[in-house]
Write an enzyme that holds these catalytic residues in place. Sequence first.
Site, PDB file in Angstrom:
ATOM      1  N   ARG A   1       0.841  -1.204   0.000  1.00  0.00           N
ATOM      2  CA  ARG A   1       0.000   0.000   0.000  1.00  0.00           C
ATOM      3  C   ARG A   1       0.874   1.250   0.000  1.00  0.00           C
ATOM      4  O   ARG A   1       0.464   2.303  -0.489  1.00  0.00           O
ATOM      5  CB  ARG A   1      -0.965  -0.011   1.183  1.00  0.00           C
ATOM      6  CG  ARG A   1      -1.759   1.281   1.344  1.00  0.00           C
ATOM      7  CD  ARG A   1      -3.146   1.071   1.954  1.00  0.00           C
ATOM      8  NE  ARG A   1      -3.101   0.366   3.216  1.00  0.00           N
ATOM      9  CZ  ARG A   1      -2.724   0.887   4.388  1.00  0.00           C
ATOM     10  NH1 ARG A   1      -2.331   2.149   4.449  1.00  0.00           N
ATOM     11  NH2 ARG A   1      -2.721   0.159   5.486  1.00  0.00           N
TER      12      ARG A   1
ATOM     13  N   TYR B   1     -12.542  18.485 -16.266  1.00  0.00           N
ATOM     14  CA  TYR B   1     -13.061  17.121 -16.372  1.00  0.00           C
ATOM     15  C   TYR B   1     -14.278  16.971 -15.436  1.00  0.00           C
ATOM     16  O   TYR B   1     -14.193  17.304 -14.258  1.00  0.00           O
ATOM     17  CB  TYR B   1     -11.943  16.149 -15.985  1.00  0.00           C
ATOM     18  CG  TYR B   1     -12.345  14.715 -16.003  1.00  0.00           C
ATOM     19  CD1 TYR B   1     -12.671  14.078 -17.192  1.00  0.00           C
ATOM     20  CD2 TYR B   1     -12.401  13.974 -14.823  1.00  0.00           C
ATOM     21  CE1 TYR B   1     -13.042  12.748 -17.210  1.00  0.00           C
ATOM     22  CE2 TYR B   1     -12.763  12.645 -14.832  1.00  0.00           C
ATOM     23  CZ  TYR B   1     -13.097  12.035 -16.023  1.00  0.00           C
ATOM     24  OH  TYR B   1     -13.458  10.718 -16.031  1.00  0.00           O
TER      25      TYR B   1
ATOM     26  N   ASP C   1      -3.978  19.106 -14.678  1.00  0.00           N
ATOM     27  CA  ASP C   1      -4.299  17.821 -15.297  1.00  0.00           C
ATOM     28  C   ASP C   1      -3.721  17.851 -16.714  1.00  0.00           C
ATOM     29  O   ASP C   1      -4.183  18.598 -17.568  1.00  0.00           O
ATOM     30  CB  ASP C   1      -5.823  17.653 -15.306  1.00  0.00           C
ATOM     31  CG  ASP C   1      -6.273  16.296 -15.865  1.00  0.00           C
ATOM     32  OD1 ASP C   1      -5.536  15.701 -16.677  1.00  0.00           O
ATOM     33  OD2 ASP C   1      -7.384  15.858 -15.501  1.00  0.00           O
TER      34      ASP C   1
ATOM     35  N   LYS D   1      -5.463   6.924 -19.733  1.00  0.00           N
ATOM     36  CA  LYS D   1      -5.567   7.461 -21.089  1.00  0.00           C
ATOM     37  C   LYS D   1      -4.272   7.174 -21.853  1.00  0.00           C
ATOM     38  O   LYS D   1      -3.941   6.040 -22.076  1.00  0.00           O
ATOM     39  CB  LYS D   1      -5.923   8.953 -21.028  1.00  0.00           C
ATOM     40  CG  LYS D   1      -7.077   9.269 -20.059  1.00  0.00           C
ATOM     41  CD  LYS D   1      -8.403   8.669 -20.473  1.00  0.00           C
ATOM     42  CE  LYS D   1      -9.450   8.629 -19.358  1.00  0.00           C
ATOM     43  NZ  LYS D   1      -9.762   9.893 -18.729  1.00  0.00           N
TER      44      LYS D   1
HETATM   45  C1  LIG Z   1     -10.413  10.220 -17.445  1.00  0.00           C
HETATM   46  C2  LIG Z   1      -9.945  11.530 -16.948  1.00  0.00           C
HETATM   47  C3  LIG Z   1      -9.706  11.749 -15.586  1.00  0.00           C
HETATM   48  C4  LIG Z   1     -10.017  10.721 -14.543  1.00  0.00           C
HETATM   49  O1  LIG Z   1      -9.180   9.628 -14.627  1.00  0.00           O
HETATM   50  P1  LIG Z   1      -9.612   8.137 -14.203  1.00  0.00           P
HETATM   51  O2  LIG Z   1      -8.364   7.358 -14.452  1.00  0.00           O
HETATM   52  O3  LIG Z   1     -10.763   7.738 -15.058  1.00  0.00           O
HETATM   53  O4  LIG Z   1      -9.982   8.194 -12.754  1.00  0.00           O
HETATM   54  C5  LIG Z   1      -9.181  12.966 -15.208  1.00  0.00           C
HETATM   55  N1  LIG Z   1      -8.949  13.939 -16.104  1.00  0.00           N
HETATM   56  C6  LIG Z   1      -9.190  13.770 -17.408  1.00  0.00           C
HETATM   57  C7  LIG Z   1      -8.921  14.892 -18.344  1.00  0.00           C
HETATM   58  C8  LIG Z   1      -9.705  12.568 -17.871  1.00  0.00           C
HETATM   59  O5  LIG Z   1      -9.977  12.416 -19.165  1.00  0.00           O
END
Ligand SMILES: *Cc1c(COP(=O)(O)O)cnc(C)c1O
Length: 389
Positions: free
Chosen positions: A59, A112, A183, A208
């Site tokens: 963890r 997001y 992000d 992604k």
């Molecule tokens: C998908 C996404 C997230 C969240 O990520 P997860 O891995 O699905 O929790 C955050 N920011 C953006 C821009 C995303 O496309």
Amino acid sequence: MTDGMDWLDHASGIVAHDAPNAYAAVVPPIVQTSLFTFESYAEMEAVYRGLKQRPAYSRGLNPTTRIFEEKVAELEGTEDALSFASGMAAISSTVLTFVSLGERILAVRNVYPDAYRLFETFAKRMGVQVDYIDGLDEVAVEKALPGAKLFYMESPTSWTMEAHDVGTLARLARDAGVMTVIDNSWASPVFQNPIALGVDLVLHSASKYLGGHSDVVAGVVAGPAALINRIRSETHPYLGGKLSPFEGWLLIRGLRTLPIRMKAHEASGLEVARRLRAHQAVESVAHPGLANALPQGLRGTSGLFSFVFREGIDVARFADALSTFSLGVSWGGHESLVVPGAIVRAQAAQPNSAVAFGIHPRSVRLHVGLEGTERLWNDIEAAIDAATL
Ligand SMILES: *Cc1c(COP(=O)(O)O)cnc(C)c1O
């Protein structure tokens, strides 16, 4: 960057503790274990007194996920990184580390949607104030920054594709004494390195492009060791949203092809966007690469963008007529995907989900995958024909 991590040979990614050369394998092992035993009382005590750093329990620290973290830190040009079970785990842990009761988050508008929903929960349940600002309006950002604890950025924004001048926004925040988080999932470290532009922390949904094969849900945050250590010591192990060794291993594999995948997404995505813009059925296309110039610091574009059909196109029929593009959320993998804006608006109409942003009812979001531009364009052209009323 890795003081005390002498159990790992950083050059090879080999775990020295119990496998000095790991059979000279070119791929690091999946260390699929919950706990790690100690050779002696003295060694255990040294680890628990913080004198020696080595894995004790997965963890907190696992050799396989650690290799992924070190690679992301290097790709983002910064000191350290910390991995999570999802992008949302990275976002929630990061925000909870630095924002407390009564403090204020300033966020760019059109973030997001699930990040927005998380911030709304913080606002309702934890007395955190959240304000949204147009990241393209630097005068408004400068005015809104004073008094904020955290400026939460995303560029470009997920659906509307507003591409900000990240370096200027970071400088405005620094001048106002406000910490910044961005992000960077859309551009990936291949096309944007926010730390070099002055941002404090950069995070990714590794589900992604970093993973790139639609087989992992994961997240990561990277930045200076002092900030990453705060997340590591204050929230990451206690919220417990850690990355699994197998998923860490898949991400290491994904990173190996990241630059060539990004270049392919860029070339195909831009060409499809250009052809859509020239198509008589299309009203507008939101793709940062169609502007005269990319914002400073953004070196390329990815495969995700949106566009708006003119009246007279049945969006549902268009989506159903596509065959290479599949209907589905997420993005960043090899496959091409489509999401109709009307469905996001319908979701937003549900209670506790009020986030439609500027999503136009005739808009469509595409993720342009790796199937090849001509095949994808033929699919789109045929689907538009089938959807013309
Ligand atoms: C998908 C996404 C997230 C969240 O990520 P997860 O891995 O699905 O929790 C955050 N920011 C953006 C821009 C995303 O496309």
